[in-house]
Design a protein around this motif. Structure first.
Motif, PDB file in Angstrom:
ATOM      1  N   ALA A  76      -3.251   2.951   6.578  1.00  0.00           N
ATOM      2  CA  ALA A  76      -3.668   3.306   7.939  1.00  0.00           C
ATOM      3  C   ALA A  76      -4.873   2.479   8.377  1.00  0.00           C
ATOM      4  O   ALA A  76      -4.964   2.054   9.534  1.00  0.00           O
ATOM      5  CB  ALA A  76      -4.002   4.804   7.996  1.00  0.00           C
ATOM      6  N   GLU A 114       1.648   4.599  -2.522  1.00  0.00           N
ATOM      7  CA  GLU A 114       1.237   5.852  -1.867  1.00  0.00           C
ATOM      8  C   GLU A 114      -0.240   5.853  -1.507  1.00  0.00           C
ATOM      9  O   GLU A 114      -0.884   6.900  -1.478  1.00  0.00           O
ATOM     10  CB  GLU A 114       1.598   7.056  -2.738  1.00  0.00           C
ATOM     11  CG  GLU A 114       3.100   7.159  -3.011  1.00  0.00           C
ATOM     12  CD  GLU A 114       3.458   8.399  -3.815  1.00  0.00           C
ATOM     13  OE1 GLU A 114       2.535   9.085  -4.307  1.00  0.00           O
ATOM     14  OE2 GLU A 114       4.663   8.679  -3.970  1.00  0.00           O
ATOM     15  N   HIS A 115      -0.781   4.676  -1.207  1.00  0.00           N
ATOM     16  CA  HIS A 115      -2.152   4.582  -0.682  1.00  0.00           C
ATOM     17  C   HIS A 115      -2.067   4.632   0.847  1.00  0.00           C
ATOM     18  O   HIS A 115      -2.249   3.643   1.549  1.00  0.00           O
ATOM     19  CB  HIS A 115      -2.807   3.273  -1.138  1.00  0.00           C
ATOM     20  CG  HIS A 115      -3.206   3.261  -2.575  1.00  0.00           C
ATOM     21  ND1 HIS A 115      -3.882   4.291  -3.187  1.00  0.00           N
ATOM     22  CD2 HIS A 115      -3.039   2.324  -3.545  1.00  0.00           C
ATOM     23  CE1 HIS A 115      -4.106   4.007  -4.459  1.00  0.00           C
ATOM     24  NE2 HIS A 115      -3.590   2.817  -4.708  1.00  0.00           N
ATOM     25  N   TYR A 116      -1.793   5.840   1.366  1.00  0.00           N
ATOM     26  CA  TYR A 116      -1.545   5.972   2.804  1.00  0.00           C
ATOM     27  C   TYR A 116      -2.804   5.711   3.636  1.00  0.00           C
ATOM     28  O   TYR A 116      -2.721   5.189   4.741  1.00  0.00           O
ATOM     29  CB  TYR A 116      -0.990   7.370   3.097  1.00  0.00           C
ATOM     30  CG  TYR A 116       0.300   7.650   2.348  1.00  0.00           C
ATOM     31  CD1 TYR A 116       1.436   6.873   2.581  1.00  0.00           C
ATOM     32  CD2 TYR A 116       0.383   8.671   1.409  1.00  0.00           C
ATOM     33  CE1 TYR A 116       2.621   7.105   1.892  1.00  0.00           C
ATOM     34  CE2 TYR A 116       1.566   8.915   0.714  1.00  0.00           C
ATOM     35  CZ  TYR A 116       2.672   8.129   0.963  1.00  0.00           C
ATOM     36  OH  TYR A 116       3.834   8.358   0.272  1.00  0.00           O
ATOM     37  N   SER A 160       0.837  -1.211   0.000  1.00  0.00           N
ATOM     38  CA  SER A 160       0.000   0.000   0.000  1.00  0.00           C
ATOM     39  C   SER A 160       0.869   1.258   0.000  1.00  0.00           C
ATOM     40  O   SER A 160       0.613   2.211  -0.745  1.00  0.00           O
ATOM     41  CB  SER A 160      -0.904   0.007   1.230  1.00  0.00           C
ATOM     42  OG  SER A 160      -1.705  -1.140   1.280  1.00  0.00           O
ATOM     43  N   LEU A 161       1.898   1.261   0.843  1.00  0.00           N
ATOM     44  CA  LEU A 161       2.776   2.437   0.919  1.00  0.00           C
ATOM     45  C   LEU A 161       3.562   2.627  -0.370  1.00  0.00           C
ATOM     46  O   LEU A 161       3.806   3.762  -0.795  1.00  0.00           O
ATOM     47  CB  LEU A 161       3.730   2.288   2.112  1.00  0.00           C
ATOM     48  CG  LEU A 161       3.058   2.280   3.499  1.00  0.00           C
ATOM     49  CD1 LEU A 161       4.079   2.028   4.588  1.00  0.00           C
ATOM     50  CD2 LEU A 161       2.315   3.591   3.747  1.00  0.00           C
TER      51      LEU A 161
END
Length: 501
Positions: A409, A403-405, A399-400
């Motif tokens: 989370a 850049e799907h922060y 995910s990171l």
């Protein structure tokens, strides 16, 4: 056709027939059931080794060439799922000897159990959409009968909800399959991977993708189509709940991953964004539902939903690392969750129920059970160095990387909420003293033999989560290669259709 492709289906079906023939001899039937579970594991593992060494295997029933004949095919993803199905099938068959009463056995538990296993293996190995539908129906019929065995009011209520929503899924799936055949002229999945991109009306392809997402999403219990699962999984005997939790929704996830990596890959911006939203909402709603429950099986049932969200997340991100994470997560979750349901069953056996307000003190009265629960629960929650940590780590990293922060989370937050639920079971079920009072009926203690039959499968599955966590490299290599085959399915297509120019 390689006998390795047919053996994982024929072995449980043969065991089911033998169980039916010896049903008047209870001990013999139980022995046949356990032996059949053990025999199933052998060809499943041999198939995994064969695919690992030689690549995807395919066979055509009746020697009719694809795409016209009935195809059985195993790539590494299929072989891994068949192997884990054989493993959990054997473990729960052993547990079922102690858990299933004579009455339920008389009405065909062992026969239905092995038919269910045959359906699961068939779904993992089929190479065309229509036979995927057929195997789903085999599983639905067997699982419905297993849920209703005993005829208690709660069971029938749960079974009606289970069957009703799954019949809706069946109609949608059949509709999607029919429309797909009308648009492409084939149902062979390898052939579809070639033809779908050539359909002129790509709007129709997007509609078909959504139809498959809804139909298979119901089978996988994703948001908002999961409500049948917590309404039904807490009602049958623990052995039934354990095998359903281990395999039924995972077949739905498998089908989603197969369809959305092999067939509907031309409009990833639409389909996989939709899957990303589904994954996030499935994780959140599942874990919130679990937090609100006070019965062990209801808590674990809602956690099935939240954990499905993690697996769909890997598919939605659609990178080789994310798909590898989803494969890793599938195997980890089947091991940990099955073990937790078996532990919950033993808690119910010792305490008379699984309602946390009415049980307690297992930390002192059943220390081995406490240790097994603690390890499996930590693994499910993602504590290092257990298998759940690596599964979540891979998905969060994937995910990171994209850049799907926010979704990263969400995945971390749901992990924290999972810790809360597992802690609640630990504190109320194991740590606090057992409640007394006149309303607490005495429960006869299990014999040493029964205790062994109930604890040994849970301990073995938990030990595997430890092995997977302490030494993740070998399976991570398997998951990475399985993901590479899903991401670039040329070898799968050529195994089914032959080499193409």
């Amino acid at each position: 056709m390689s006998w390795l492709l047919a053996a994982p289906i024929l072995t449980p079906m043969t065991t089911a027939i033998v169980c039916l023939l010896v049903r008047r001899h209870a001990r013999v039937e139980r022995a046949v059931s356990v032996a059949g579970g053990g025999l199933l594991l052998a060809p499943c593992l041999m198939l995994l080794v064969a695919v690992w060494n030689g690549g995807p295997l395919a066979g055509q029933m009746g020697s009719w060439p694809a795409p016209y004949g009935i195809t059985l095919v195993a790539d590494l993803f299929s072989a891994v799922m068949v192997a884990i199905a054989g493993l959990t099938g054997f473990a729960v068959a052993v547990y079922g000897v102690a858990d299933i009463d004579r009455e339920r056995q008389r009405f065909g538990f062992h026969t239905l159990y092995h038919i269910l296993l045959g359906g699961v293996c068939g779904a993992f190995l089929t190479g065309d959409l229509f036979n995927l539908y057929v195997w789903f129906e085999v599983m639905l019929i067997a699982s419905f009968a297993l849920i209703t065995l005993g005829g208690e009011r709660a069971q029938l209520d749960g079974a009606v909800k289970y069957a009703a929503i799954n019949l809706v899924s069946t109609v949608l799936l059949l509709t999607a399959i029919g429309l797909t055949y009308g648009a492409t002229g084939t149902l062979n999945m390898a052939d579809l991977s070639v033809r779908v991109g050539a359909v002129e009306n790509q709007g129709l392809v997007s509609v078909l993708a959504v139809l498959f997402l809804i139909a298979l999403g119901i089978k996988a219990a994703v948001f908002p189509l999961f409500f049948w699962l917590p309404a039904s999984y807490h009602t049958p005997p623990v052995a039934v709940t354990a095998i359903l939790s281990a395999l039924m929704t995972k077949v739905g996830v498998y089908a989603l991953m197969r369809v959305f990596t092999l067939i509907f890959t031309d409009d990833v911006g639409f389909t996989h964004t939709l899957l990303l939203w589904v994954a996030a909402l499935t994780m959140i709603t599942g874990v919130l539902g679990a937090a609100a429950q006070t019965d062990v099986r209801r808590i674990l049932s809602f956690h099935i939903v939240s954990q499905i969200g993690y697996m769909v997340l890997g598919l939605a991100l659609y990178t080789p690392l994310a798909i590898a994470g989803a494969v890793f997560y599938l195997v980890h979750n089947i091991l940990a969750k099955t073990s937790l349901f078996l532990v919950g069953g033993m808690m119910g056996r010792l305490g008379g129920c699984q309602e946390l307000s009415r049980i307690g003190g297992f930390y002192q009265s059943a220390p081995l059970l406490a240790v097994i629960f603690l390890i499996a629960a930590f693994s499910l929650a993602g504590f290092p160095p257990l298998s759940g940590f690596w599964a979540k780590f891979i998905l969060v990293k994937a995910s990171l990387d994209l850049e799907h922060y926010v979704i990263a989370a969400v995945a971390l937050g749901v992990g924290l909420m999972t810790i809360y639920s597992m802690t609640k079971i630990w504190i109320l079920g194991f740590w606090k003293p057992a409640p007394g009072g006149s309303d607490t009926a005495p429960v006869p203690a299990p014999s040493p033999g029964e205790t062994t039959l109930r604890l040994a499968p849970a301990a073995a599955l938990t030990a595997l989560t430890v092995v997977l966590g302490v030494s993740p490299e070998p399976f991570l290599e398997v998951a990475t290669r399985a993901a590479a085959e899903l991401f670039e399915p040329r070898a799968y297509v050529e195994a089914v259709l032959g080499e193409r120019p």
